[in-house]
Design a protein around this motif. Structure first.
Motif, PDB file in Angstrom:
ATOM      1  N   ASP A 100       0.843  -1.191   0.000  1.00 48.67           N
ATOM      2  CA  ASP A 100       0.000   0.000   0.000  1.00 48.67           C
ATOM      3  C   ASP A 100       0.882   1.247   0.000  1.00 48.67           C
ATOM      4  O   ASP A 100       1.740   1.401   0.868  1.00 48.67           O
ATOM      5  N   PRO A 101       0.705   2.160  -0.982  1.00 46.90           N
ATOM      6  CA  PRO A 101       1.578   3.341  -1.061  1.00 46.90           C
ATOM      7  C   PRO A 101       1.421   4.315   0.096  1.00 46.90           C
ATOM      8  O   PRO A 101       2.313   5.126   0.350  1.00 46.90           O
ATOM      9  N   SER A 102       0.291   4.237   0.793  1.00 48.35           N
ATOM     10  CA  SER A 102       0.066   5.157   1.914  1.00 48.35           C
ATOM     11  C   SER A 102       0.305   4.506   3.271  1.00 48.35           C
ATOM     12  O   SER A 102       0.233   5.173   4.302  1.00 48.35           O
ATOM     13  N   ASP A 103       0.580   3.210   3.276  1.00 44.15           N
ATOM     14  CA  ASP A 103       0.823   2.487   4.529  1.00 44.15           C
ATOM     15  C   ASP A 103       1.951   1.480   4.294  1.00 44.15           C
ATOM     16  O   ASP A 103       1.715   0.379   3.801  1.00 44.15           O
ATOM     17  N   PRO A 104       3.188   1.824   4.662  1.00 43.36           N
ATOM     18  CA  PRO A 104       4.331   0.955   4.371  1.00 43.36           C
ATOM     19  C   PRO A 104       4.315  -0.372   5.122  1.00 43.36           C
ATOM     20  O   PRO A 104       5.150  -1.243   4.843  1.00 43.36           O
ATOM     21  N   ASN A 105       3.397  -0.558   6.049  1.00 45.05           N
ATOM     22  CA  ASN A 105       3.289  -1.826   6.770  1.00 45.05           C
ATOM     23  C   ASN A 105       2.216  -2.743   6.207  1.00 45.05           C
ATOM     24  O   ASN A 105       2.022  -3.840   6.722  1.00 45.05           O
TER      25      ASN A 105
ATOM     26  N   ARG B  35      -2.306  -5.307  -8.610  1.00 48.35           N
ATOM     27  CA  ARG B  35      -1.766  -3.949  -8.649  1.00 48.35           C
ATOM     28  C   ARG B  35      -2.506  -3.058  -7.651  1.00 48.35           C
ATOM     29  O   ARG B  35      -3.706  -3.227  -7.422  1.00 48.35           O
ATOM     30  N   VAL B  36      -1.764  -2.100  -7.104  1.00 44.35           N
ATOM     31  CA  VAL B  36      -2.326  -1.086  -6.223  1.00 44.35           C
ATOM     32  C   VAL B  36      -2.040   0.277  -6.827  1.00 44.35           C
ATOM     33  O   VAL B  36      -0.899   0.554  -7.219  1.00 44.35           O
ATOM     34  N   ASN B  37      -3.053   1.139  -6.933  1.00 43.43           N
ATOM     35  CA  ASN B  37      -2.809   2.465  -7.514  1.00 43.43           C
ATOM     36  C   ASN B  37      -2.349   3.453  -6.444  1.00 43.43           C
ATOM     37  O   ASN B  37      -2.208   3.106  -5.262  1.00 43.43           O
ATOM     38  N   ALA B  38      -2.109   4.696  -6.862  1.00 42.34           N
ATOM     39  CA  ALA B  38      -1.554   5.703  -5.953  1.00 42.34           C
ATOM     40  C   ALA B  38      -2.487   6.020  -4.794  1.00 42.34           C
ATOM     41  O   ALA B  38      -2.038   6.459  -3.728  1.00 42.34           O
ATOM     42  N   ALA B  39      -3.790   5.784  -4.988  1.00 42.55           N
ATOM     43  CA  ALA B  39      -4.762   6.037  -3.928  1.00 42.55           C
ATOM     44  C   ALA B  39      -4.896   4.862  -2.964  1.00 42.55           C
ATOM     45  O   ALA B  39      -5.638   4.948  -1.982  1.00 42.55           O
ATOM     46  N   GLY B  40      -4.208   3.754  -3.251  1.00 42.18           N
ATOM     47  CA  GLY B  40      -4.271   2.581  -2.400  1.00 42.18           C
ATOM     48  C   GLY B  40      -5.345   1.587  -2.778  1.00 42.18           C
ATOM     49  O   GLY B  40      -5.586   0.627  -2.040  1.00 42.18           O
ATOM     50  N   THR B  41      -6.012   1.782  -3.923  1.00 39.84           N
ATOM     51  CA  THR B  41      -7.035   0.841  -4.386  1.00 39.84           C
ATOM     52  C   THR B  41      -6.363  -0.383  -4.987  1.00 39.84           C
ATOM     53  O   THR B  41      -5.446  -0.260  -5.802  1.00 39.84           O
ATOM     54  N   VAL B  42      -6.822  -1.566  -4.596  1.00 41.21           N
ATOM     55  CA  VAL B  42      -6.226  -2.836  -5.005  1.00 41.21           C
ATOM     56  C   VAL B  42      -7.036  -3.440  -6.148  1.00 41.21           C
ATOM     57  O   VAL B  42      -8.265  -3.530  -6.076  1.00 41.21           O
ATOM     58  N   PHE B  43      -6.338  -3.876  -7.211  1.00 37.80           N
ATOM     59  CA  PHE B  43      -6.972  -4.514  -8.365  1.00 37.80           C
ATOM     60  C   PHE B  43      -6.365  -5.890  -8.603  1.00 37.80           C
ATOM     61  O   PHE B  43      -5.158  -6.080  -8.456  1.00 37.80           O
TER      62      PHE B  43
END
Length: 269
Positions: free
Chosen positions: A29-34, A75-83
């Motif tokens: 997740d780009p907004s949560d490194p854990n 894939r995860v986008n810049a907003a953290g949405t998972v596809f």
């Protein structure tokens, strides 16, 4: 992801095995490194750790029990949405998958997903030789290009949505570049030997536009100051490079090999 040895997370200076089975495609997740995501074979289960791999937080089964490819794209986008890519494009909504696209994307399972790093609305899907593009976050797709052989990777320039790179399958496969958002491509394979081309990636924050290409025998490098690709594989074992990632914050290029572990090197700056 390690075949027969599950999924591993690297955090706090060490690798941690946080799920089993066959480890496949992974994401952070780009907004949560854990927060780590990892598929098992055929996308049958998505495993999530919210503790940097120290523990397993959730498991999400495939939508309706369907099977994706052996390596199902994630894939995860810049907003953290998972596809996830199955027979259609699916979006993770809480602990379940929701179908995202409203029109068919070819036939069979989706093979590759790529998201424009500067515009989450722009997404690309590869299904065999056909490249599909969406400009509405994956709701509708259009077939914009057909390759001579199966597409093996898709990469969008880190800051210019008009520039898209592809590699294609086979010893005579190509490195291709588009400057019109994927509508047309030109061959820029000069210097590449007749070996398999697995993956191409673009390095941001550099005006020379460095590119790295993983092949069945090492890594090659090219930038705007060069007229051909050159080997970039000092100290690498002579094996297939199956994945490449760039970490601009730590200034590292990371390469996954087929059977000889994971390697990294400093980026040219």
């Amino acid at each position: 992801g390690l075949q027969d040895n599950g999924g591993h997370a690297y955090s706090s200076g060490q690798w941690k095995n946080y799920y089993g089975a066959d480890g496949m495609d992974t994401a952070i997740d780009p907004s949560d490194p854990n927060k780590y995501y990892g598929f098992i074979q055929n996308g049958q289960g998505l495993y999530i750790s919210s503790s940097g791999g120290n523990s397993l937080s959730a498991q999400v089964n495939s939508p309706g029990g369907i099977s994706g490819n052996w390596v199902t794209p994630l894939r995860v986008n810049a907003a953290g949405t998972v596809f996830g890519g199955y027979n259609d494009l699916y979006r993770l909504n809480g602990n379940s998958w929701v179908k995202q696209n409203t029109n068919p994307i070819g036939t069979g399972n989706l093979e590759l997903i790529s998201i424009d790093p500067s515009d989450d609305n722009i997404m690309y899907i590869a299904n065999g030789i056909r490249l599909y593009k969406s400009t509405d976050l994956g709701v509708t797709f259009t077939n914009i290009y057909t390759s001579a052989t199966n597409i093996t990777s898709i990469e969008v320039h880190s800051s210019d949505s008009n520039i898209v790179y592809l590699t294609s399958q086979g010893a005579n496969g190509l490195a291709l570049k588009s400057t019109d958002g994927g509508l047309s491509f030109t061959d820029f394979s000069e210097g590449l030997p007749n070996i398999g081309k697995n993956i191409i990636i673009h390095q941001g924050r550099n005006s020379d536009n460095p590119l790295y290409l993983g092949t069945t025998l090492g890594v090659y490098y090219r930038d705007d100051s060069m007229v051909s690709w050159q080997p970039f594989d000092a100290n690498l074992p002579n094996v297939s490079i199956t994945d490449l990632e760039i970490n601009l914050e730590d200034n590292k290029l990371i390469a996954a090999t087929y059977g000889r572990g994971i390697w990294q090197t400093d980026l040219p700056v």
